[in-house]
Design a protein around this motif. Structure first.
Motif, short mmCIF file in Angstrom:
data_model
loop_
_atom_site.label_atom_id
_atom_site.label_comp_id
_atom_site.label_asym_id
_atom_site.label_seq_id
_atom_site.Cartn_x
_atom_site.Cartn_y
_atom_site.Cartn_z
N THR A 157 0.81 -1.22 0.00
CA THR A 157 0.00 0.00 0.00
C THR A 157 0.84 1.27 0.00
O THR A 157 0.29 2.37 -0.14
N PHE A 158 2.16 1.15 0.15
CA PHE A 158 3.02 2.32 0.26
C PHE A 158 3.21 2.97 -1.12
O PHE A 158 3.40 2.28 -2.13
N LYS A 159 3.19 4.30 -1.15
CA LYS A 159 3.30 5.01 -2.42
C LYS A 159 4.61 4.72 -3.14
O LYS A 159 4.65 4.66 -4.38
N ARG A 160 5.68 4.57 -2.41
CA ARG A 160 7.00 4.39 -3.03
C ARG A 160 7.37 2.92 -3.21
O ARG A 160 8.49 2.62 -3.64
N TRP A 161 6.47 2.01 -2.89
CA TRP A 161 6.79 0.60 -3.06
C TRP A 161 6.79 0.26 -4.55
O TRP A 161 5.86 0.63 -5.28
N ASP A 162 7.82 -0.45 -4.99
CA ASP A 162 7.99 -0.70 -6.42
C ASP A 162 7.86 -2.18 -6.79
O ASP A 162 8.38 -2.62 -7.81
N GLY A 163 7.13 -2.94 -5.97
CA GLY A 163 7.04 -4.37 -6.21
C GLY A 163 5.72 -4.84 -6.79
O GLY A 163 5.41 -6.04 -6.72
N ALA A 164 4.94 -3.94 -7.37
CA ALA A 164 3.62 -4.33 -7.89
C ALA A 164 3.71 -5.44 -8.92
O ALA A 164 2.84 -6.30 -8.99
N ALA A 165 4.78 -5.44 -9.71
CA ALA A 165 4.92 -6.47 -10.75
C ALA A 165 5.00 -7.86 -10.14
O ALA A 165 4.51 -8.83 -10.74
N TYR A 166 5.59 -7.96 -8.95
CA TYR A 166 5.69 -9.27 -8.30
C TYR A 166 4.33 -9.74 -7.81
O TYR A 166 4.03 -10.93 -7.86
N VAL A 167 3.52 -8.82 -7.33
CA VAL A 167 2.16 -9.18 -6.91
C VAL A 167 1.38 -9.73 -8.10
O VAL A 167 0.68 -10.74 -7.99
N ARG A 168 1.51 -9.07 -9.23
CA ARG A 168 0.77 -9.49 -10.43
C ARG A 168 1.30 -10.82 -10.97
O ARG A 168 0.53 -11.64 -11.48
N ALA A 169 2.59 -11.04 -10.86
CA ALA A 169 3.20 -12.24 -11.44
C ALA A 169 3.15 -13.45 -10.53
O ALA A 169 3.40 -14.58 -10.99
#
Length: 259
Positions: free
Chosen positions: A175-187
């Motif tokens: 949920t953090f604005k600067r977190w850059d791991g969204a691709a891992y959640v999707r994959a």
């Protein structure tokens, strides 16, 4: 219903209102919580909490405390792994950011606890911070089921987890604005996806700056639903099914009556 697969309920910040915290989680639809240990003493506390509230616990030694790993510590952890409430080994792993324990000692304790996971047929909860190459190599070598908790590592660990059939547990960091791991959640494969709070740490938005609690795992699930284009109900169902597959049928305790 939701399962908080990683919460430090034995932390002193819960000492004054633990019963209220557990009740609030159940009222929020969090039907089960795994109380995670980070030392031998914390293992005793986690098991006591699990017994008191019909929850689950882990048994193990965090990399910060790896310097305390010994034959006696191993015996005590093994004794707890025989307990019905203990569903996993750990939290173990490697942390090269703080280096509170020498790295060779961290690797020794991690390897020993991976071996315990294999021996007892229980999954191993893995902490990984700035140690991607070594964590990936050890995850690939073990036959134990691995949970990469509060996943925030890079491609090397993610690929190792995929190849070894690991579970990926995501925390309030999603949920953090600067977190850059969204691709891992999707994959992340749907059948290897878990949610956690890591409470009292990493409180999700809109609770940042406050003490995290297992009830807040709902915000983690909601953000994952957004990232994966799923309904929150589907995320709850899928991650709960995965928690049962990973940790066993004890996770269903209390599922019929979350209030």
């Amino acid at each position: 219903m939701l399962v908080d697969t990683h919460c430090h309920l034995g932390d002193e910040r819960f000492a004054d209102d633990l019963g209220t915290v557990v009740a609030s989680a159940r009222a929020a639809g969090v039907t089960h919580v795994i109380a995670v240990a980070d030392s031998v003493a914390a293992t005793d506390d986690a098991v006591a909490i699990a017994e008191r509230f019909d929850l689950s616990a882990t048994a193990g030694v965090h990399p910060h405390h790896a310097k305390d790993w010994s034959a006696d510590a191993s015996r005590r952890v093994q004794a707890m792994l025989e307990h019905d409430a203990v569903v996993a080994v750990g939290e173990t792993g490697l942390d090269y950011h703080y280096d509170f324990s020498p790295r060779p000692m961290q690797r020794e304790a991690f390897a020993a606890q991976l071996a315990l996971g294999e021996r007892y047929g229980k999954p191993v909860v893995v902490h990984a911070r700035e140690a991607d190459d070594d964590v990936a190599a050890m995850v690939r070598e073990t036959e134990a089921t691995v949970i990469l908790h509060s996943f925030s590592s890079g491609d090397v660990v993610f690929e190792a987890g995929l190849e070894s059939g690991a579970y990926f547990s995501f925390s309030g960091m999603v949920t953090f604005k600067r977190w850059d791991g969204a691709a891992y959640v999707r994959a992340c494969p749907a059948d290897r996806l878990l949610v956690e709070t890591d409470a009292p740490y990493l409180a999700p938005v809109p609770h940042r700056g406050k003490r995290n609690e297992p009830a807040f795992v709902a915000q983690v699930a909601a953000r994952i639903a957004e990232l994966r284009d799923m309904s929150e109900a589907d995320v709850a169902r899928r991650t709960t099914e995965n928690a049962v597959s990973c940790f066993g049928s004890r996770i269903t305790l209390g599922a019929e009556d979350p209030a």
